[in-house]
Enzyme design. Sequence first.
Site, PDB file in Angstrom:
ATOM      1  N   TYR A  53       0.925  -1.051   0.010  1.00  0.00           N
ATOM      2  CA  TYR A  53      -0.085   0.593  -0.732  1.00  0.00           C
ATOM      3  C   TYR A  53       1.353   0.826   0.658  1.00  0.00           C
ATOM      4  O   TYR A  53       1.319   1.642   1.392  1.00  0.00           O
ATOM      5  CB  TYR A  53      -0.695  -0.200   1.160  1.00  0.00           C
ATOM      6  CG  TYR A  53      -1.909  -0.914   0.964  1.00  0.00           C
ATOM      7  CD1 TYR A  53      -2.216  -1.677   0.281  1.00  0.00           C
ATOM      8  CD2 TYR A  53      -2.724  -1.215   2.578  1.00  0.00           C
ATOM      9  CE1 TYR A  53      -3.185  -2.815   0.084  1.00  0.00           C
ATOM     10  CE2 TYR A  53      -4.277  -2.281   2.481  1.00  0.00           C
ATOM     11  CZ  TYR A  53      -3.907  -3.120   1.326  1.00  0.00           C
ATOM     12  OH  TYR A  53      -4.974  -3.585   1.165  1.00  0.00           O
ATOM     13  N   GLY A  65     -18.550  -2.079  -1.664  1.00  0.00           N
ATOM     14  CA  GLY A  65     -18.191  -1.918  -3.209  1.00  0.00           C
ATOM     15  C   GLY A  65     -17.598  -1.473  -3.996  1.00  0.00           C
ATOM     16  O   GLY A  65     -18.175  -0.387  -5.092  1.00  0.00           O
ATOM     17  N   ARG A 124     -12.110   8.045   2.435  1.00  0.00           N
ATOM     18  CA  ARG A 124     -11.611   9.132   1.376  1.00  0.00           C
ATOM     19  C   ARG A 124     -11.540   9.887   2.357  1.00  0.00           C
ATOM     20  O   ARG A 124     -10.370  10.861   2.767  1.00  0.00           O
ATOM     21  CB  ARG A 124     -11.495   9.066   0.286  1.00  0.00           C
ATOM     22  CG  ARG A 124     -10.579   9.866  -0.451  1.00  0.00           C
ATOM     23  CD  ARG A 124     -10.772   9.918  -2.170  1.00  0.00           C
ATOM     24  NE  ARG A 124     -12.312  10.402  -2.090  1.00  0.00           N
ATOM     25  CZ  ARG A 124     -12.687  11.223  -2.172  1.00  0.00           C
ATOM     26  NH1 ARG A 124     -12.459  12.410  -2.003  1.00  0.00           N
ATOM     27  NH2 ARG A 124     -14.415  11.106  -2.642  1.00  0.00           N
ATOM     28  N   LEU A 170     -15.468   8.208   6.615  1.00  0.00           N
ATOM     29  CA  LEU A 170     -15.430   7.101   7.822  1.00  0.00           C
ATOM     30  C   LEU A 170     -16.307   7.105   9.105  1.00  0.00           C
ATOM     31  O   LEU A 170     -16.444   6.684   9.610  1.00  0.00           O
ATOM     32  CB  LEU A 170     -14.211   7.073   8.419  1.00  0.00           C
ATOM     33  CG  LEU A 170     -13.694   6.275   9.622  1.00  0.00           C
ATOM     34  CD1 LEU A 170     -13.340   4.779   9.001  1.00  0.00           C
ATOM     35  CD2 LEU A 170     -11.842   6.738   9.844  1.00  0.00           C
TER      36      LEU A 170
HETATM   37  N1  NAP Z   1      -6.939  -8.129   0.044  1.00  0.00           N
HETATM   38  C1  NAP Z   1      -7.323  -7.345  -0.617  1.00  0.00           C
HETATM   39  O1  NAP Z   1      -6.630  -7.728  -1.886  1.00  0.00           O
HETATM   40  C2  NAP Z   1      -8.297  -6.324  -0.413  1.00  0.00           C
HETATM   41  C3  NAP Z   1      -8.807  -5.438  -1.876  1.00  0.00           C
HETATM   42  C4  NAP Z   1      -9.277  -4.572  -1.625  1.00  0.00           C
HETATM   43  C5  NAP Z   1      -9.144  -3.892  -0.037  1.00  0.00           C
HETATM   44  N2  NAP Z   1      -8.272  -4.507   0.913  1.00  0.00           N
HETATM   45  C6  NAP Z   1      -8.726  -3.933   2.192  1.00  0.00           C
HETATM   46  O2  NAP Z   1     -10.517  -3.250   2.448  1.00  0.00           O
HETATM   47  C7  NAP Z   1     -10.307  -2.066   2.772  1.00  0.00           C
HETATM   48  C8  NAP Z   1     -11.719  -1.552   1.931  1.00  0.00           C
HETATM   49  O3  NAP Z   1     -12.084  -1.947   1.039  1.00  0.00           O
HETATM   50  P1  NAP Z   1     -12.070  -0.576  -0.141  1.00  0.00           P
HETATM   51  O4  NAP Z   1     -11.599   0.826   0.147  1.00  0.00           O
HETATM   52  O5  NAP Z   1     -12.541  -1.180  -1.524  1.00  0.00           O
HETATM   53  O6  NAP Z   1     -13.528  -0.635   0.813  1.00  0.00           O
HETATM   54  P2  NAP Z   1     -15.216  -0.125   0.191  1.00  0.00           P
HETATM   55  O7  NAP Z   1     -16.355   0.310   1.445  1.00  0.00           O
HETATM   56  O8  NAP Z   1     -15.618  -0.393  -0.664  1.00  0.00           O
HETATM   57  O9  NAP Z   1     -14.893   1.315  -1.003  1.00  0.00           O
HETATM   58  C9  NAP Z   1     -14.215   2.765   0.157  1.00  0.00           C
HETATM   59  C10 NAP Z   1     -14.023   3.100  -1.165  1.00  0.00           C
HETATM   60  O10 NAP Z   1     -15.608   4.037  -1.156  1.00  0.00           O
HETATM   61  C11 NAP Z   1     -15.970   5.407  -0.761  1.00  0.00           C
HETATM   62  N3  NAP Z   1     -16.798   5.687   0.290  1.00  0.00           N
HETATM   63  C12 NAP Z   1     -16.602   4.640   1.680  1.00  0.00           C
HETATM   64  N4  NAP Z   1     -17.527   5.487   2.099  1.00  0.00           N
HETATM   65  C13 NAP Z   1     -17.773   5.929   1.392  1.00  0.00           C
HETATM   66  C14 NAP Z   1     -19.316   7.020   2.084  1.00  0.00           C
HETATM   67  N5  NAP Z   1     -19.601   6.751   3.440  1.00  0.00           N
HETATM   68  N6  NAP Z   1     -19.828   7.872   0.722  1.00  0.00           N
HETATM   69  C15 NAP Z   1     -19.631   8.155  -0.170  1.00  0.00           C
HETATM   70  N7  NAP Z   1     -18.526   7.539  -0.377  1.00  0.00           N
HETATM   71  C16 NAP Z   1     -17.391   6.139   0.236  1.00  0.00           C
HETATM   72  C17 NAP Z   1     -14.475   6.335  -0.591  1.00  0.00           C
HETATM   73  O11 NAP Z   1     -13.788   6.423  -2.373  1.00  0.00           O
HETATM   74  P3  NAP Z   1     -14.352   7.541  -3.251  1.00  0.00           P
HETATM   75  O12 NAP Z   1     -14.688   8.423  -2.359  1.00  0.00           O
HETATM   76  O13 NAP Z   1     -12.988   7.668  -4.475  1.00  0.00           O
HETATM   77  O14 NAP Z   1     -15.610   6.743  -4.127  1.00  0.00           O
HETATM   78  C18 NAP Z   1     -13.717   5.112  -0.219  1.00  0.00           C
HETATM   79  O15 NAP Z   1     -12.227   4.989  -0.667  1.00  0.00           O
HETATM   80  C19 NAP Z   1      -9.116  -1.372   2.175  1.00  0.00           C
HETATM   81  O16 NAP Z   1      -8.322  -0.853   2.661  1.00  0.00           O
HETATM   82  C20 NAP Z   1      -7.847  -2.210   2.583  1.00  0.00           C
HETATM   83  O17 NAP Z   1      -7.330  -2.584   3.579  1.00  0.00           O
HETATM   84  C21 NAP Z   1      -8.387  -5.516   0.773  1.00  0.00           C
END
Ligand code: NAP
Length: 336
Positions: free
Chosen positions: A68, A226, A301, A306
């Site tokens: 990361y 997602g 972000r 959060l």
């Molecule tokens: N093991 C793996 O291969 C793997 C892969 C992916 C992630 N992860 C882990 O899982 C964590 C979470 O994954 P993810 O970031 O894909 O999770 P997610 O919750 O599906 O997406 C997060 C993204 O959605 C948007 N978002 C989140 N909350 C929001 C809200 N309340 N209102 C509006 N937009 C919102 C933001 O991006 P925008 O504002 O840009 O839209 C944020 O960065 C990562 O940080 C990492 O630690 C692991």
Amino acid sequence: MTDLDALDLDFVQLGDTGLQTSELQFGTWRFGRETEEGNVEIDEDRAHELLDAYEAAGGRFIDTADVYGGGVAEEWIGDWLAERDRERFTVASKIYWQIRDGDPNSRGTNRKNLRHRTDALLDRLDTDYVDVLYIHRWDDQTSAREMMKTLNGLVEAGKVNYLGASTHRPNAWKVAKANAIARAEGWEPFSVLQPRYNLADREIEGDYLEMARSEGLAVCPWSPLGQGFLTGKYSREDGLTGESRAAESSRFQESYLTEENFDLHDELDAVADEVDATPAQTALAWLMHRDGVTAPIVGARTVEQLEENLSASEIDLSDKQVSRLTEAKGGPYAGL
Ligand SMILES: NC(=O)c1ccc[n+]([C@@H]2O[C@H](COP(=O)([O-])OP(=O)(O)OC[C@H]3O[C@@H](n4cnc5c(N)ncnc54)[C@H](OP(=O)(O)O)[C@@H]3O)[C@@H](O)[C@H]2O)c1
């Protein structure tokens, strides 16, 4: 704005381990990550604000990976932890992706790579141990025996407390086989799984979740929203919005911005209205209600995102509402 101090996230048991961890974990994937235009998605100050907010809400589980931000995520977490009692936090990191061009050994779960990279990540995190070390992906070029023996050595050396397997596609038999080898040899097995799982993405329902149950493994889903699709910021009519990294990705558009998913989102909006919550909170609450799910990993972000997401811990859904959401996507496992 949410009073983060009042949230006081609960602790949950991490699968069959003796460890208690936060019901919502905090993901740091976007710390120090560079966009195609060369901007940093989350800079150090923002990263520390997000960690402060998570801590204020009672959050204690930080998820990272050695790739990361090219390693800076771990460095920033290490700097932040240095001003706190490290023992109060559970930290997970991951190893797999190739880190040196032209060097095939700098990828995967071979002994050389696992040992060297574990030392390097502990150094960046400025800590003697991680609570969970995940293999970020499965390495089919290294035998399960070599991988499990090496991982066991890291546990015995006190550098790692528990082992985890993260994945993109469900790989139930591989995890079960590796754990069978580890148990037969008296080595540490995997205790935690990290798959992609959210209302719109249900590939792990079926064998993978069954295997997790039968092995007593914790399940900590990534991308629980997602990548933002389930937050209500995309619309069937307008599709993409400017305020999103994911919007630029064609893979995101193909996976999430489909008619079927927008139908699912209509049901999500309806349930969210009923419980006086946002779609994001309702989607997270659904995941937290799912059998076999230990703790979703929330990404954000901004501090506002959060706060919104952590407040999902306050949302109560009835069994009927959970079923409506489960069935809204359809598919062979909708009833599970
Ligand atoms: N093991 C793996 O291969 C793997 C892969 C992916 C992630 N992860 C882990 O899982 C964590 C979470 O994954 P993810 O970031 O894909 O999770 P997610 O919750 O599906 O997406 C997060 C993204 O959605 C948007 N978002 C989140 N909350 C929001 C809200 N309340 N209102 C509006 N937009 C919102 C933001 O991006 P925008 O504002 O840009 O839209 C944020 O960065 C990562 O940080 C990492 O630690 C692991």
